[in-house]
Design a protein around this motif. Structure first.
Motif, PDB file in Angstrom:
ATOM      1  N   ARG A   1      35.643  40.969  35.718  1.00 23.20           N
ATOM      2  CA  ARG A   1      36.405  42.210  35.869  1.00 23.20           C
ATOM      3  C   ARG A   1      35.469  43.408  36.020  1.00 23.20           C
ATOM      4  O   ARG A   1      35.678  44.288  36.854  1.00 23.20           O
ATOM      5  CB  ARG A   1      37.328  42.435  34.672  1.00 23.20           C
ATOM      6  N   SER A   2      34.438  43.425  35.197  1.00 27.85           N
ATOM      7  CA  SER A   2      33.477  44.518  35.265  1.00 27.85           C
ATOM      8  C   SER A   2      32.856  44.596  36.661  1.00 27.85           C
ATOM      9  O   SER A   2      32.737  45.673  37.255  1.00 27.85           O
ATOM     10  CB  SER A   2      32.419  44.283  34.187  1.00 27.85           C
ATOM     11  N   LEU A   3      32.500  43.445  37.200  1.00 32.45           N
ATOM     12  CA  LEU A   3      31.893  43.394  38.532  1.00 32.45           C
ATOM     13  C   LEU A   3      32.863  43.918  39.599  1.00 32.45           C
ATOM     14  O   LEU A   3      32.492  44.727  40.451  1.00 32.45           O
ATOM     15  CB  LEU A   3      31.488  41.954  38.850  1.00 32.45           C
ATOM     16  N   LEU A   4      34.114  43.476  39.531  1.00 28.84           N
ATOM     17  CA  LEU A   4      35.111  43.907  40.524  1.00 28.84           C
ATOM     18  C   LEU A   4      35.325  45.419  40.443  1.00 28.84           C
ATOM     19  O   LEU A   4      35.529  46.092  41.452  1.00 28.84           O
ATOM     20  CB  LEU A   4      36.437  43.169  40.304  1.00 28.84           C
ATOM     21  N   ARG A   5      35.245  45.941  39.236  1.00 26.05           N
ATOM     22  CA  ARG A   5      35.411  47.395  39.072  1.00 26.05           C
ATOM     23  C   ARG A   5      34.201  48.161  39.587  1.00 26.05           C
ATOM     24  O   ARG A   5      34.343  49.216  40.193  1.00 26.05           O
ATOM     25  CB  ARG A   5      35.644  47.722  37.601  1.00 26.05           C
ATOM     26  N   TYR A   6      33.006  47.634  39.341  1.00 25.89           N
ATOM     27  CA  TYR A   6      31.812  48.275  39.876  1.00 25.89           C
ATOM     28  C   TYR A   6      31.882  48.324  41.404  1.00 25.89           C
ATOM     29  O   TYR A   6      31.476  49.285  42.026  1.00 25.89           O
ATOM     30  CB  TYR A   6      30.546  47.516  39.457  1.00 25.89           C
ATOM     31  N   LEU A   7      32.390  47.238  41.978  1.00 24.84           N
ATOM     32  CA  LEU A   7      32.485  47.156  43.440  1.00 24.84           C
ATOM     33  C   LEU A   7      33.632  48.004  43.979  1.00 24.84           C
ATOM     34  O   LEU A   7      33.754  48.187  45.189  1.00 24.84           O
ATOM     35  CB  LEU A   7      32.690  45.692  43.868  1.00 24.84           C
ATOM     36  N   GLU A   8      34.497  48.474  43.064  1.00 25.98           N
ATOM     37  CA  GLU A   8      35.681  49.250  43.433  1.00 25.98           C
ATOM     38  C   GLU A   8      36.600  48.491  44.384  1.00 25.98           C
ATOM     39  O   GLU A   8      37.190  49.066  45.299  1.00 25.98           O
ATOM     40  CB  GLU A   8      35.276  50.619  44.004  1.00 25.98           C
ATOM     41  N   VAL A   9      36.716  47.183  44.142  1.00 20.56           N
ATOM     42  CA  VAL A   9      37.620  46.387  44.973  1.00 20.56           C
ATOM     43  C   VAL A   9      38.912  46.032  44.244  1.00 20.56           C
ATOM     44  O   VAL A   9      39.897  45.633  44.851  1.00 20.56           O
ATOM     45  CB  VAL A   9      36.953  45.100  45.507  1.00 20.56           C
ATOM     46  N   CYS A  10      38.916  46.165  42.894  1.00 23.25           N
ATOM     47  CA  CYS A  10      40.088  45.787  42.099  1.00 23.25           C
ATOM     48  C   CYS A  10      40.069  46.623  40.827  1.00 23.25           C
ATOM     49  O   CYS A  10      39.005  46.850  40.261  1.00 23.25           O
ATOM     50  CB  CYS A  10      40.009  44.301  41.748  1.00 23.25           C
ATOM     51  N   ASP A  11      41.247  47.105  40.394  1.00 24.19           N
ATOM     52  CA  ASP A  11      41.222  47.944  39.185  1.00 24.19           C
ATOM     53  C   ASP A  11      41.191  47.118  37.896  1.00 24.19           C
ATOM     54  O   ASP A  11      40.971  47.648  36.811  1.00 24.19           O
ATOM     55  CB  ASP A  11      42.354  48.979  39.187  1.00 24.19           C
ATOM     56  N   GLY A  12      41.445  45.816  38.006  1.00 23.08           N
ATOM     57  CA  GLY A  12      41.269  44.933  36.852  1.00 23.08           C
ATOM     58  C   GLY A  12      42.296  45.082  35.748  1.00 23.08           C
ATOM     59  O   GLY A  12      42.075  44.588  34.649  1.00 23.08           O
ATOM     60  N   ASN A  13      43.424  45.744  36.007  1.00 24.70           N
ATOM     61  CA  ASN A  13      44.428  45.901  34.951  1.00 24.70           C
ATOM     62  C   ASN A  13      45.241  44.624  34.788  1.00 24.70           C
ATOM     63  O   ASN A  13      46.098  44.326  35.606  1.00 24.70           O
ATOM     64  CB  ASN A  13      45.393  47.050  35.283  1.00 24.70           C
TER      65      ASN A  13
END
Ligand code: ADP
Ligand code: MG
Ligand code: ZN
Length: 485
Positions: free
Chosen positions: A179-191
């Protein structure tokens, strides 16, 4: 017999594109039901899908960040099944030729008992793109189910791990890292609670030391990190008990019941779907050219693992601190801004961010938008600097911080208004020491008779009289001198 759990996770990440994967409809969450729909995502006859390039870009970024091999040619496939939330009767997905395969994620594991840090590499089988289905709302009116097609055609990434995970905690850590990675990439908000990150957990057990895998079950409906860990633990226990009772585990899909905290059989292999996958004739094979991949590679931001390493190197932080601080991009940026404003005590700053800032955010249920935090990093830097210079004690600083977080005021204004400056004036301290010694002649005599432990009593009395504001080093020094003389 001792058993070892074997776990593989399938994660669905909703991508942060403005429009859907094969049409121009908005992906906005929470819109009026069936508002974000058109003939394409409603599956009306005679329409054709047009691929959203941004979806491919996000898939490629994720694939690069997880060290996957990217396929030059991949292919869209139809996954056929019938359900009212899927108006076309098939989901467009990828099957035998996914866009990315053979990656991995390095998951930091911290052992809180012996304070050791480890990294666990979890291999990724594949990453592919697909469209989401709609949503059925059951029993909304007692006798009917409602269908909302706003989510139909919203782009998803499916990220499938190898069965490399060995405990519920590792599964939780894997999911947090992802999740942290996806958020860093700004591709998914991970909620997870809004469903933009969903997880199916595949669980089996085997005798410890055995090389073969046992029969797995797949657990669906796990909608929080806690639920993932709990559901896996429940399933491991259930399988061990069943095996020990002589039963055989059947391959099946089970649903996690968050209220009763049990998994329940949903459908067994008997009713398993035959999805009748075949290449989608409406879409061209996907061709990704090297120059685009190269361009995306150079545009990747600093990723959590790299930032972690840099924090250890540049700020001399323990690995655990670096992991906690970098888990959220916003927290990492907050920390760095604070350290830039007061570079002398990076470890003290880390303690403040980990203990006070993160706790305050959690207590107030504040999200991670730094700009909305009541206490900006500069204020925290000022506070740590005031402690460093002996202007206030660490203990007083805690109450100052609470006030800063509540009021948004800078620390000096609060300290000034509340008269919390540390007293480092020798005459003032001496006067207090004399007073307390005069009030407790018996204790002074006992101290001088050898009960050195009484020093703490005097410090406590003086601190209380001075509301905790005495400079502790100076107080100790002057008090000892007077008692010993
Ligand atoms: P399917 O398409 O039926 O979901 P996959 O082969 O794609 O099956 O596997 C799905 C997930 O199950 C993967 O994450 C994989 O790691 C995991 N998995 C496969 N075998 C096992 C097993 N024996 N125990 C636990 N997990 C497993
Ligand atoms: Mg599956
Ligand atoms: Zn549409």
């Amino acid at each position: 017999m001792e058993y070892e759990p074997v776990i593989g996770l399938e994660v669905h990440a909703q991508l942060l594109t403005a429009s859907k994967i094969f049409c121009g409809c908005s992906t906005q969450f929470g819109a009026e039901p069936n508002h974000n729909t058109c003939p394409v995502c409603m599956g009306l006859p005679g329409v054709l899908p047009v691929l959203n390039k941004r979806v491919v870009e996000y898939a490629l970024k994720t694939a690069l960040a997880t060290h996957c091999r990217i396929a030059a040619h991949s292919r869209w496939a139809r996954k056929n099944y019938f359900y009212p939330d899927l108006p076309k009767g098939y989901q467009i997905s990828m099957y035998e030729l996914p866009i990315a395969e053979h990656g991995y994620l390095d998951v930091p594991l911290h052992n809180h008992i012996d304070q050791t840090d480890q990294t666990k590499r979890v291999r990724l089988t594949r990453i592919h793109m697909e469209e989401d289905a709609g949503k059925n709302i059951h029993d909304a009116r007692g006798d009917a189910s409602l269908v909302d097609l706003n989510r139909t055609g919203v782009p998803l990434l499916e990220i499938v791990s190898e069965p490399d995970i060995r405990s519920p905690e590792e599964a939780g850590a894997y999911l947090r890292t992802l999740r942290s990675l996806l958020r860093y990439l700004e591709v998914c908000d991970g909620n997870m609670d809004e469903g933009s990150l969903r997880c199916d957990a595949n669980v089996s057990i085997r005798p410890r030391g055995s090389a073969e895998f046992g029969t797995r079950t797949e657990i669906k409906n796990v909608n929080s990190f806690r639920a993932v860990e709990k559901a896996i633990q429940y399933e491991i226990d259930r399988q061990i008990q069943a095996t020990q009772a002589g039963e055989t585990i059947v391959q099946e899909t089970r649903l996690w019941d968050a209220e009763r905290e049990v998994t329940r059989s949903m459908r067994s292999k008997e009713f398993a779907h035959d999805y009748r996958y075949f290449p989608d004739p409406d879409l061209l094979p996907l061709v990704v050219d090297d120059s685009w991949v190269t361009e995306l590679k150079t545009s990747l931001p600093e990723l959590p693992a790299d930032r972690q390493e840099r924090f250890v190197r540049d700020y001399d932080l323990p690995a655990y601190d670096a992991e906690v601080l970098t888990a959220h991009k916003e927290v990492a940026e907050y920390y760095e801004q604070a350290v830039r404003a007061h570079p002398t005590d990076p470890k003290a700053m880390s303690n403040w961010v980990m203990d006070s800032v993160l706790r305050a955010l959690k207590d107030d249920k504040l999200d991670l938008h730094i700009s909305r935090w009541p206490c900006p990093p500069e204020h925290l830097a000022q506070l740590v600097s005031l402690i460093h210079d002996g202007k206030i004690s660490g203990k007083i600083a805690k109450t100052v911080f609470d006030d800063m977080h509540e009021s948004g005021q800078p620390p000096e204004a609060i300290i000034q208004a509340k008269g919390l400056w540390q007293v480092s004036d020798a005459d003032t301290l001496d006067a207090q020491i004399d007073q307390v010694m005069a009030d407790n002649p018996d204790k002074v005599a006992a101290y001088r008779g050898g009960k050195q432990k009484l020093l703490g009593f005097f410090v406590g009395q003086i601190m209380r009289a001075m509301e905790g504001k005495a400079n502790p080093q100076l107080l100790n020094q002057r008090l000892k001198k007077k008692l010993d003389s």
